[in-house]
Write a protein that holds these residues in place. Structure first.
Motif, PDB file in Angstrom:
ATOM      1  N   PRO A 139      43.413 -15.853  12.243  1.00 52.64           N
ATOM      2  CA  PRO A 139      43.490 -14.397  12.078  1.00 52.64           C
ATOM      3  C   PRO A 139      42.415 -13.830  11.158  1.00 52.64           C
ATOM      4  O   PRO A 139      42.283 -12.613  11.034  1.00 52.64           O
ATOM      5  CB  PRO A 139      44.881 -14.205  11.453  1.00 52.64           C
ATOM      6  CG  PRO A 139      45.099 -15.449  10.660  1.00 52.64           C
ATOM      7  CD  PRO A 139      44.447 -16.555  11.458  1.00 52.64           C
ATOM      8  N   ASN A 140      41.640 -14.703  10.528  1.00 48.76           N
ATOM      9  CA  ASN A 140      40.637 -14.238   9.579  1.00 48.76           C
ATOM     10  C   ASN A 140      39.243 -14.123  10.178  1.00 48.76           C
ATOM     11  O   ASN A 140      38.332 -13.628   9.523  1.00 48.76           O
ATOM     12  CB  ASN A 140      40.589 -15.178   8.369  1.00 48.76           C
ATOM     13  CG  ASN A 140      41.908 -15.210   7.618  1.00 48.76           C
ATOM     14  OD1 ASN A 140      42.472 -14.176   7.299  1.00 48.76           O
ATOM     15  ND2 ASN A 140      42.408 -16.409   7.341  1.00 48.76           N
ATOM     16  N   LYS A 141      39.079 -14.592  11.409  1.00 49.81           N
ATOM     17  CA  LYS A 141      37.773 -14.529  12.062  1.00 49.81           C
ATOM     18  C   LYS A 141      37.947 -13.935  13.448  1.00 49.81           C
ATOM     19  O   LYS A 141      38.238 -14.648  14.409  1.00 49.81           O
ATOM     20  CB  LYS A 141      37.130 -15.916  12.142  1.00 49.81           C
ATOM     21  CG  LYS A 141      36.671 -16.445  10.791  1.00 49.81           C
ATOM     22  CD  LYS A 141      35.848 -17.707  10.931  1.00 49.81           C
ATOM     23  CE  LYS A 141      35.334 -18.178   9.587  1.00 49.81           C
ATOM     24  NZ  LYS A 141      34.506 -19.398   9.692  1.00 49.81           N
ATOM     25  N   PHE A 142      37.771 -12.612  13.522  1.00 46.80           N
ATOM     26  CA  PHE A 142      37.912 -11.915  14.793  1.00 46.80           C
ATOM     27  C   PHE A 142      36.542 -11.514  15.332  1.00 46.80           C
ATOM     28  O   PHE A 142      35.672 -11.067  14.577  1.00 46.80           O
ATOM     29  CB  PHE A 142      38.777 -10.668  14.630  1.00 46.80           C
ATOM     30  CG  PHE A 142      40.240 -10.919  14.864  1.00 46.80           C
ATOM     31  CD1 PHE A 142      40.778 -10.855  16.140  1.00 46.80           C
ATOM     32  CD2 PHE A 142      41.072 -11.247  13.811  1.00 46.80           C
ATOM     33  CE1 PHE A 142      42.113 -11.099  16.356  1.00 46.80           C
ATOM     34  CE2 PHE A 142      42.409 -11.502  14.022  1.00 46.80           C
ATOM     35  CZ  PHE A 142      42.939 -11.419  15.297  1.00 46.80           C
ATOM     36  N   TYR A 143      36.385 -11.691  16.621  1.00 48.58           N
ATOM     37  CA  TYR A 143      35.166 -11.279  17.315  1.00 48.58           C
ATOM     38  C   TYR A 143      35.542 -10.344  18.454  1.00 48.58           C
ATOM     39  O   TYR A 143      36.641 -10.433  19.011  1.00 48.58           O
ATOM     40  CB  TYR A 143      34.421 -12.492  17.885  1.00 48.58           C
ATOM     41  CG  TYR A 143      33.900 -13.454  16.840  1.00 48.58           C
ATOM     42  CD1 TYR A 143      32.612 -13.337  16.335  1.00 48.58           C
ATOM     43  CD2 TYR A 143      34.692 -14.486  16.359  1.00 48.58           C
ATOM     44  CE1 TYR A 143      32.129 -14.222  15.380  1.00 48.58           C
ATOM     45  CE2 TYR A 143      34.223 -15.379  15.404  1.00 48.58           C
ATOM     46  CZ  TYR A 143      32.946 -15.243  14.924  1.00 48.58           C
ATOM     47  OH  TYR A 143      32.483 -16.117  13.977  1.00 48.58           O
ATOM     48  N   ASP A 203      47.265  -6.343  12.840  1.00 41.20           N
ATOM     49  CA  ASP A 203      47.408  -5.405  13.961  1.00 41.20           C
ATOM     50  C   ASP A 203      46.500  -5.769  15.137  1.00 41.20           C
ATOM     51  O   ASP A 203      46.600  -5.161  16.200  1.00 41.20           O
ATOM     52  CB  ASP A 203      47.091  -3.984  13.498  1.00 41.20           C
ATOM     53  CG  ASP A 203      48.070  -3.491  12.441  1.00 41.20           C
ATOM     54  OD1 ASP A 203      49.252  -3.861  12.539  1.00 41.20           O
ATOM     55  OD2 ASP A 203      47.661  -2.763  11.528  1.00 41.20           O
ATOM     56  N   LEU A 204      45.613  -6.736  14.937  1.00 38.08           N
ATOM     57  CA  LEU A 204      44.711  -7.169  16.005  1.00 38.08           C
ATOM     58  C   LEU A 204      45.196  -8.491  16.570  1.00 38.08           C
ATOM     59  O   LEU A 204      45.577  -9.394  15.828  1.00 38.08           O
ATOM     60  CB  LEU A 204      43.290  -7.332  15.465  1.00 38.08           C
ATOM     61  CG  LEU A 204      42.625  -6.068  14.913  1.00 38.08           C
ATOM     62  CD1 LEU A 204      41.279  -6.410  14.297  1.00 38.08           C
ATOM     63  CD2 LEU A 204      42.448  -5.025  16.007  1.00 38.08           C
ATOM     64  N   ILE A 205      45.185  -8.595  17.890  1.00 42.30           N
ATOM     65  CA  ILE A 205      45.598  -9.828  18.540  1.00 42.30           C
ATOM     66  C   ILE A 205      44.548 -10.235  19.566  1.00 42.30           C
ATOM     67  O   ILE A 205      43.769  -9.405  20.046  1.00 42.30           O
ATOM     68  CB  ILE A 205      46.982  -9.699  19.214  1.00 42.30           C
ATOM     69  CG1 ILE A 205      46.962  -8.606  20.285  1.00 42.30           C
ATOM     70  CG2 ILE A 205      48.061  -9.436  18.191  1.00 42.30           C
ATOM     71  CD1 ILE A 205      48.277  -8.506  21.065  1.00 42.30           C
TER      72      ILE A 205
END
Length: 245
Positions: A139-143, A203-205
């Motif tokens: 969850p800490n590295k979103f692209y 809130d991002l998935i």
């Protein structure tokens, strides 16, 4: 986001599955285990074959010229290699390593910390070697990946700021930077760009549809908000305040 595929490399019956979808797991945590009884036996058998081959190695060296295993540094390399092959010691060592590796593969552990997703499988069912058991999402590295027309390529650069807008009633903005620009134009005349968010959010998935705003500098241009434009007789006009009135 960074996503780890979790998949068995050997077959067997799932004996333990202490995870569920949406569960947070730490790196190294046990995710699943298959019945390892047969693999335990194979390791023990391989260990016994190695011990037997080690004894045979002593006899072979004696037959080659009264050599002793303890004097391995003084034994010619050719004789040492031939003795290992004839005694079966080399093969026994390889078989033991394989048995140890197969036993270790009966357990799946999280390669990264993150949330379990798309879990497919249940206890007391055969483990699949052809498809992932689940995924672990960091969850800490979103692209975010998005297409850009080739005519806009010159306006893009690695490290360029972007804003990501998540869907929902209340728009939420996330800062990010362009991390990758694929130097390939698809059949629609677009290139794929990947941006990394500065930080993750609950809130991002994974797989979510978002809007991306690329921030760029336009020289010698007056930028106005859309709310300042008014339609008058089919034309867009802007009212300005003058000190002469």
């Amino acid at each position: 986001s960074r996503k780890a595929h979790i998949q068995f490399q050997i077959g067997g019956m799932i004996q333990a599955l202490p995870i569920r979808n949406g569960q947070y797991v730490k790196k190294g945590q046990l995710l699943a285990r298959i019945d390892d009884a047969s693999f335990q036996l194979e390791r023990e058998s391989a260990q016994q074959r190695l011990e037997k081959a080690a004894l045979e190695m002593r006899d072979v060296l004696l037959s080659f010229g009264d050599y002793a295993v303890e004097d391995s540094a003084e034994i010619p390399a050719g004789i040492w290699a031939a003795a290992q092959n004839k005694s079966g010691l080399r093969e026994a060592r390889i078989n033991l390593k394989k048995a140890q590796l197969d036993l270790a593969r009966t357990r799946l552990r999280a390669p990264i910390s993150g949330y379990v997703a798309q879990l497919e499988g249940s206890i007391f069912q055969p483990a699949s070697q052809s498809k992932p058991l689940c995924f672990v999402i960091d969850p800490n590295k979103f692209y975010v990946s998005f297409p850009v027309m080739e005519s806009e390529l010159k306006k893009l650069a690695i490290g360029q700021p972007v804003q990501i807008i998540a869907p929902g009633g209340k728009q939420t903005y996330y800062d990010g930077k362009i991390a990758e620009i694929d130097p390939f134009v698809d059949k629609n005349g677009a290139i794929q760009v990947k941006a990394q968010l500065a930080k993750g959010s609950k809130d991002l998935i994974f797989g979510m549809n978002v809007q991306v705003v690329i921030q760029t500098t336009i020289a010698d241009q007056l930028i106005l908000p859309k709310t300042a434009l008014l339609q008058r007789q089919g034309r867009a006009v802007v009212f300005t305040l003058s000190n002469d009135t």
